[in-house]
Scaffold this motif. Structure first.
Motif, PDB file in Angstrom:
ATOM      1  N   SER A  48       0.853  -1.200   0.000  1.00 38.88           N
ATOM      2  CA  SER A  48       0.000   0.000   0.000  1.00 38.88           C
ATOM      3  C   SER A  48       0.882   1.240   0.000  1.00 38.88           C
ATOM      4  N   THR A  49       0.447   2.260  -0.684  1.00 33.32           N
ATOM      5  CA  THR A  49       1.056   3.590  -0.534  1.00 33.32           C
ATOM      6  C   THR A  49       0.054   4.507   0.167  1.00 33.32           C
ATOM      7  N   THR A  51      -3.128   4.151   1.498  1.00 34.02           N
ATOM      8  CA  THR A  51      -3.873   3.806   2.715  1.00 34.02           C
ATOM      9  C   THR A  51      -2.942   3.783   3.926  1.00 34.02           C
ATOM     10  N   HIS A 128     -13.103  -2.393   1.532  1.00 31.57           N
ATOM     11  CA  HIS A 128     -12.135  -1.290   1.685  1.00 31.57           C
ATOM     12  C   HIS A 128     -12.947  -0.090   2.180  1.00 31.57           C
TER      13      HIS A 128
HETATM   14  N1   CP Z   1      -6.478   3.229  -2.815  1.00 28.62           N
HETATM   15  C1   CP Z   1      -5.637   2.370  -2.209  1.00 28.62           C
HETATM   16  O1   CP Z   1      -6.047   1.485  -1.441  1.00 28.62           O
HETATM   17  O2   CP Z   1      -4.327   2.583  -2.515  1.00 28.62           O
HETATM   18  P1   CP Z   1      -3.103   1.805  -1.814  1.00 28.62           P
HETATM   19  O3   CP Z   1      -3.192   0.355  -2.259  1.00 28.62           O
HETATM   20  O4   CP Z   1      -1.856   2.489  -2.301  1.00 28.62           O
HETATM   21  O5   CP Z   1      -3.279   1.911  -0.333  1.00 28.62           O
END
Ligand code: CP
Length: 293
Positions: A48-49, A51, A128
């Motif tokens: 993840s970035t 979140t 999510h």
């Molecule tokens: N939108 C989202 O969940 O991005 P990440 O996977 O970078 O957290």
């Protein structure tokens, strides 16, 4: 009672409006007065970035401290179960958990045993909720309502937890929702939802179009990127067909020139970076909900 944040299914319309009020409070200049001085552990079993870092930034603005759980260095590698891991962390006295997992249904067995709140930062293909909440807030800010809208979700819908949680939230209100999916959908799983076969079925009528990337990491078969691009990519030509007040959203990460062309990301009708901005007050509001009495 411990207040977890694991699914949009758990929240009523009234609670969603309460969240909007809380988010607006944290978005305002008065929104940094709270200082919780608590300890959270960030447990990401998938990359993840947005979140991960936005939860940590949002939490730090509220005086929270974070430790990062490294599963490869943990005793999970020695066969310890997830439940035993959480029971040990709870015994240490962590005040809360932020968890991203590959496994749908991961939280069911764990929640009843915990004294501190769990925040679901992404669960398999099913949930999510913090993304759905920040998406809904972005829509609400734009239109001053979260009902009587036509929202289209386009792309790899069956493998997308963002699509699933957005559907949970948007269908609580009186919205028209259209799905335009790159994978065959079981229509029985989507009662009351329009299933489109082509952009022409909805593009002139929608208020919001949410684009999704291909979730390659969850595919069992290879998809043809050229066929996908030709049918699903949102480009300048298609955007010209949108109503002037319609907005374009994408939860990220983006695969350029697959589901969307780079020019559209910065198009005047794009709210993609607004969504990212809203992720901070939204996640402050989630911490505040979980930690307030
Ligand atoms: N939108 C989202 O969940 O991005 P990440 O996977 O970078 O957290």
């Amino acid at each position: 009672m411990t207040k977890h944040f694991v699914s949009m299914k758990d929240f009523s319309r009234e609670q969603i409006f309460e969240f909007f009020d809380r988010i607006a409070y944290f978005e305002s200049e008065f929104g940094t007065n709270k200082n919780y001085a608590k300890f959270f552990i960030s447990m990401f079993f998938e990359p993840s970035t947005r979140t991960d870092l936005s939860f940590q930034l949002a939490g730090k603005k509220l005086g929270l401290n974070f430790l990062n759980f490294d599963s490869m260095k943990s005793s999970l590698t020695k066969g310890e179960t997830f439940l035993d891991t959480f029971l040990n962390l709870d015994a240490m006295g962590f005040d809360g958990y932020i968890v991203r997992t590959k496994q749908d249904g991961f939280f069911q067995d764990i929640l009843p045993h915990l004294n501190s709140p769990i925040i679901n930062a992404g669960e398999g293909v099913s949930e999510h909720p913090s993304q759905a909440l920040l998406d809904a807030y972005s829509i609400w800010k734009e239109f001053k309502r979260i009902d009587n809208l036509h929202v289209a979700i386009v792309g790899d819908i069956p493998h997308s937890r963002v699509a699933s949680s957005n559907l949970d939230l948007l269908t609580k209100f009186d919205n028209k929702v259209t799905l335009f999916s790159s994978f065959l959908l079981d229509e029985q799983k989507y009662p009351g939802i329009n299933i489109a076969q082509d952009y022409q079925d909805f593009i002139r009528d929608v208020d919001v179009v949410i684009m999704l990337r291909n979730q390659y990491e969850r595919h069992s078969e290879k998809i043809d990127p050229v066929l996908f691009y030709n049918k699903f990519c949102l480009d300048e030509k298609k955007v010209k067909l949108l109503k002037k007040e319609a907005i374009i959203m994408h939860p990220g990460p983006i695969n350029h020139d697959q589901e969307i062309t780079p020019g559209i990301i910065h198009h005047p009708q794009s709210r993609i970076y607004k969504q990212v901005q809203h992720s901070i007050p939204t996640r402050q509001a989630i911490f505040d909900y979980c930690l307030s009495k």
